[in-house]
Scaffold this active site. Structure first.
Site, PDB file in Angstrom:
ATOM      1  N   GLU A 191      28.700  -7.141  -3.664  1.00 58.46           N
ATOM      2  CA  GLU A 191      29.701  -6.076  -3.687  1.00 58.46           C
ATOM      3  C   GLU A 191      29.963  -5.494  -2.298  1.00 58.46           C
ATOM      4  O   GLU A 191      30.924  -4.724  -2.127  1.00 58.46           O
ATOM      5  CB  GLU A 191      29.280  -4.976  -4.662  1.00 58.46           C
ATOM      6  CG  GLU A 191      28.201  -4.037  -4.195  1.00 58.46           C
ATOM      7  CD  GLU A 191      26.787  -4.582  -4.226  1.00 58.46           C
ATOM      8  OE1 GLU A 191      25.857  -3.820  -3.921  1.00 58.46           O
ATOM      9  OE2 GLU A 191      26.607  -5.783  -4.552  1.00 58.46           O
ATOM     10  N   HIS A 235      23.899  -8.257  -1.218  1.00 63.03           N
ATOM     11  CA  HIS A 235      24.832  -7.420  -1.971  1.00 63.03           C
ATOM     12  C   HIS A 235      26.198  -8.094  -2.033  1.00 63.03           C
ATOM     13  O   HIS A 235      26.983  -7.976  -1.082  1.00 63.03           O
ATOM     14  CB  HIS A 235      24.978  -6.049  -1.299  1.00 63.03           C
ATOM     15  CG  HIS A 235      23.797  -5.164  -1.463  1.00 63.03           C
ATOM     16  ND1 HIS A 235      23.621  -4.359  -2.569  1.00 63.03           N
ATOM     17  CD2 HIS A 235      22.723  -4.957  -0.666  1.00 63.03           C
ATOM     18  CE1 HIS A 235      22.494  -3.685  -2.444  1.00 63.03           C
ATOM     19  NE2 HIS A 235      21.925  -4.040  -1.300  1.00 63.03           N
ATOM     20  N   CYS A 246      20.066  -7.378  -5.459  1.00 61.38           N
ATOM     21  CA  CYS A 246      19.128  -6.736  -4.523  1.00 61.38           C
ATOM     22  C   CYS A 246      17.833  -6.329  -5.238  1.00 61.38           C
ATOM     23  O   CYS A 246      17.075  -7.191  -5.657  1.00 61.38           O
ATOM     24  CB  CYS A 246      19.790  -5.580  -3.800  1.00 61.38           C
ATOM     25  SG  CYS A 246      18.866  -5.089  -2.310  1.00 61.38           S
TER      26      CYS A 246
END
Length: 205
Positions: free
Chosen positions: A189, A187, A79
């Protein structure tokens, strides 16, 4: 061992939880010297480019990241971390790390007139078209969805460094690959099983 850079602008906890879920050894630090022995580095980020660069310079992580990239070891920006690896960001008129040639522009600078009504930031799930065959993509179907939150758009000097695109009014460079440097505008994650697969792939590259 993966090192996670903590510069007061990263999405640290989500990245940490993902590595725990994957059983990948890692350590987090605000001190560059603590990460001197790691094999890979994840450089996450949420926030504003000028603040991020100020924090990197104050902590010494700006020099650490440049040296780490030059070492040839794998480096992953996420990001905001995918943006400040470039030369310059319009956000705060910020000179960035310059690890990859290019700039970062606000969507309003890039969107055609016919798309000016699109909501900014680009937020939510978007499919990514992989245009390179990278080992980190193994086991991930092309056009899988990943989670984005960003108002600024990577504009690399060399389009060949783009390994994956999303579509949000314009082609959005979503995955960058330049030598040992990887970057993801989305992202991983926060992107469920395929995001975890990307992080697993990075741990093996």
């Amino acid at each position: 061992m993966i090192g996670i850079v903590d510069y007061n602008a990263g999405n640290i906890k989500s990245v940490e939880r993902s590595l725990v879920a994957l059983g990948i050894e890692y350590k987090i630090s605000k001190n560059p010297s603590d990460l001197s022995d790691v094999d890979r580095v994840i450089f996450p980020g949420v926030g504003e480019a000028a603040f991020a660069m100020d924090q990197l310079q104050k902590s010494g992580f700006d020099s650490f990241l440049k040296d780490f990239a030059a070492s040839g070891k794998p480096l992953l920006g996420i990001c905001l971390g995918s943006q400040v690896i470039f030369d310059y960001s319009e956000e705060g008129d910020t000179q960035c790390l310059g690890l990859v040639k290019g700039s970062v522009k606000h969507f309003s600078s890039v969107l055609p007139e016919t798309e000016k009504n699109l909501k900014i930031p680009h937020m939510g799930w978007s499919s990514v078209d992989f245009v390179k065959n990278l080992p980190i993509f193994d086991g991930i179907p092309n056009h899988s969805d990943f989670y984005f939150v960003h108002s600024y758009l990577i504009q690399p000097e060399n389009p060949d460094v783009v390994a994956g695109y999303a579509d949000y009014g314009v082609k959005v460079p979503a995955v960058i690959h330049s030598g040992n440097i990887y970057a993801m505008q989305f992202h991983p994650e926060k992107s469920a099983q395929y995001g975890l697969a990307l992080l697993r792939g990075f741990s093996k590259c």
